[in-house]
Motif scaffolding. Structure first.
Motif, mmCIF file in Angstrom:
data_model
loop_
_atom_site.group_PDB
_atom_site.id
_atom_site.type_symbol
_atom_site.label_atom_id
_atom_site.label_comp_id
_atom_site.label_asym_id
_atom_site.label_seq_id
_atom_site.Cartn_x
_atom_site.Cartn_y
_atom_site.Cartn_z
ATOM 1 N N ILE A 139 73.920 50.105 31.976
ATOM 2 C CA ILE A 139 73.679 48.700 32.313
ATOM 3 C C ILE A 139 73.108 48.579 33.727
ATOM 4 O O ILE A 139 72.201 47.777 33.971
ATOM 5 N N ALA A 140 73.597 49.389 34.662
ATOM 6 C CA ALA A 140 73.079 49.365 36.038
ATOM 7 C C ALA A 140 71.615 49.800 36.083
ATOM 8 O O ALA A 140 70.818 49.237 36.838
ATOM 9 N N ILE A 141 71.266 50.767 35.265
ATOM 10 C CA ILE A 141 69.867 51.224 35.205
ATOM 11 C C ILE A 141 68.980 50.133 34.625
ATOM 12 O O ILE A 141 67.925 49.808 35.186
ATOM 13 N N ILE A 142 69.428 49.534 33.524
ATOM 14 C CA ILE A 142 68.608 48.540 32.818
ATOM 15 C C ILE A 142 68.521 47.221 33.582
ATOM 16 O O ILE A 142 67.429 46.670 33.767
ATOM 17 N N PHE A 143 69.664 46.689 34.037
ATOM 18 C CA PHE A 143 69.679 45.344 34.595
ATOM 19 C C PHE A 143 69.637 45.281 36.120
ATOM 20 O O PHE A 143 69.204 44.278 36.684
ATOM 21 N N LEU A 144 70.114 46.334 36.788
ATOM 22 C CA LEU A 144 70.113 46.319 38.250
ATOM 23 C C LEU A 144 68.998 47.184 38.839
ATOM 24 O O LEU A 144 68.830 47.225 40.051
ATOM 25 N N GLY A 145 68.281 47.899 37.959
ATOM 26 C CA GLY A 145 67.183 48.725 38.421
ATOM 27 C C GLY A 145 67.615 49.959 39.199
ATOM 28 O O GLY A 145 66.824 50.530 39.954
ATOM 29 N N GLU A 146 68.860 50.364 39.032
ATOM 30 C CA GLU A 146 69.335 51.549 39.745
ATOM 31 C C GLU A 146 68.687 52.801 39.169
ATOM 32 O O GLU A 146 68.377 52.878 37.986
ATOM 33 N N LYS A 147 68.502 53.770 40.018
ATOM 34 C CA LYS A 147 67.916 55.053 39.629
ATOM 35 C C LYS A 147 69.002 56.116 39.658
ATOM 36 O O LYS A 147 69.912 56.061 40.474
ATOM 37 N N ILE A 148 68.888 57.077 38.753
ATOM 38 C CA ILE A 148 69.815 58.206 38.772
ATOM 39 C C ILE A 148 69.012 59.491 38.823
ATOM 40 O O ILE A 148 67.874 59.555 38.353
ATOM 41 N N SER A 149 69.632 60.512 39.365
ATOM 42 C CA SER A 149 68.987 61.822 39.436
ATOM 43 C C SER A 149 69.208 62.562 38.120
ATOM 44 O O SER A 149 70.017 62.135 37.276
ATOM 45 N N LEU A 150 68.519 63.654 37.969
ATOM 46 C CA LEU A 150 68.714 64.498 36.782
ATOM 47 C C LEU A 150 70.162 64.958 36.701
ATOM 48 O O LEU A 150 70.778 64.932 35.633
ATOM 49 N N LEU A 151 70.732 65.333 37.837
ATOM 50 C CA LEU A 151 72.122 65.786 37.869
ATOM 51 C C LEU A 151 73.073 64.665 37.443
ATOM 52 O O LEU A 151 74.006 64.902 36.676
ATOM 53 N N ASN A 152 72.830 63.433 37.918
ATOM 54 C CA ASN A 152 73.642 62.291 37.485
ATOM 55 C C ASN A 152 73.517 62.083 35.977
ATOM 56 O O ASN A 152 74.507 61.811 35.290
#
Length: 141
Positions: A111-124
Motif C-alpha cells: 500500500i505504501a508503494i502504490i499510494f504513498l509512492g515509497e520506493k523499496i530496494s531489491l533487498l527490501n
C-alpha cells in the motif's frame, strides 16, 4: 537508529499481546475483552501524555481536520484489527494466528508503494517476499 530500538520494542510488546491475549481469552467473549483492552490502553496512554506534559496538544490535533480524519481512520482500522486478532486467538493457536497477522507487513509495504509512492530496494523486496512465504508456511501447519 532510535527507530530500530523502538521497532524492536514494538515487536516484543506486540508478541506479548498475543501471548497474554490467548491466556486472557480462555473463558471470555473476544469482542468484550478487546473493548476492555482498549479502555486500559486509553487510560495508560493518557497517563503517558500527561506525564510528558502534552495534554494541551490534544485540541490542536483535533482541530486539524485532515490529520484528525486520518487519525480517526487509523483508530478504526486498529480497532477492527484488534477485534479480528482476538477472535482469531480465541479459537486458533498463537503460533498460527500471529504469523498470519504479520501479513500486515506485506500489505503495508504494498500500500505504501502504490499510494504513498515509497520506493523499496531489491533487498527490501526480497525480505517482503520471504515474509509472504513465511506466512504461507505458518498457515499450513
Amino acid at each position: 537508529m532510535s527507530w530500530l530500538i523502538y521497532a524492536i520494542l514494538s515487536a516484543v510488546c506486540a508478541a506479548l499481546v498475543g501471548i497474554f491475549g490467548k491466556i486472557g481469552l480462555q473463558n471470555v467473549d473476544a469482542n468484550t475483552a478487546t473493548a476492555v483492552r482498549a479502555m486500559i490502553m486509553t487510560v495508560f496512554l493518557f497517563i503517558i501524555v500527561a506525564i510528558e506534559g502534552n495534554l494541551h496538544k490534544i485540541p490542536s490535533i483535533i482541530s486539524d481536520k485532515k490529520n484528525f480524519t486520518f487519525i480517526v481512520l487509523s483508530g478504526i482500522a486498529g480497532a477492527t484489527s484488534w477485534l479480528f486478532y482476538f477472535l482469531a486467538l480465541k479459537t486458533g493457536k498463537v503460533t498460527q494466528v500471529a504469523p498470519i497477522d504479520k501479513l500486515s507487513v506485506v500489505l503495508a509495504a504494498l500500500i505504501a508503494i502504490i499510494f504513498l509512492g515509497e520506493k523499496i530496494s531489491l533487498l527490501n523486496g526480497v525480505g517482503i517476499g520471504l515474509i509472504t512465504i513465511g506466512v504461507i508456511l505458518a498457515a499450513l501447519h
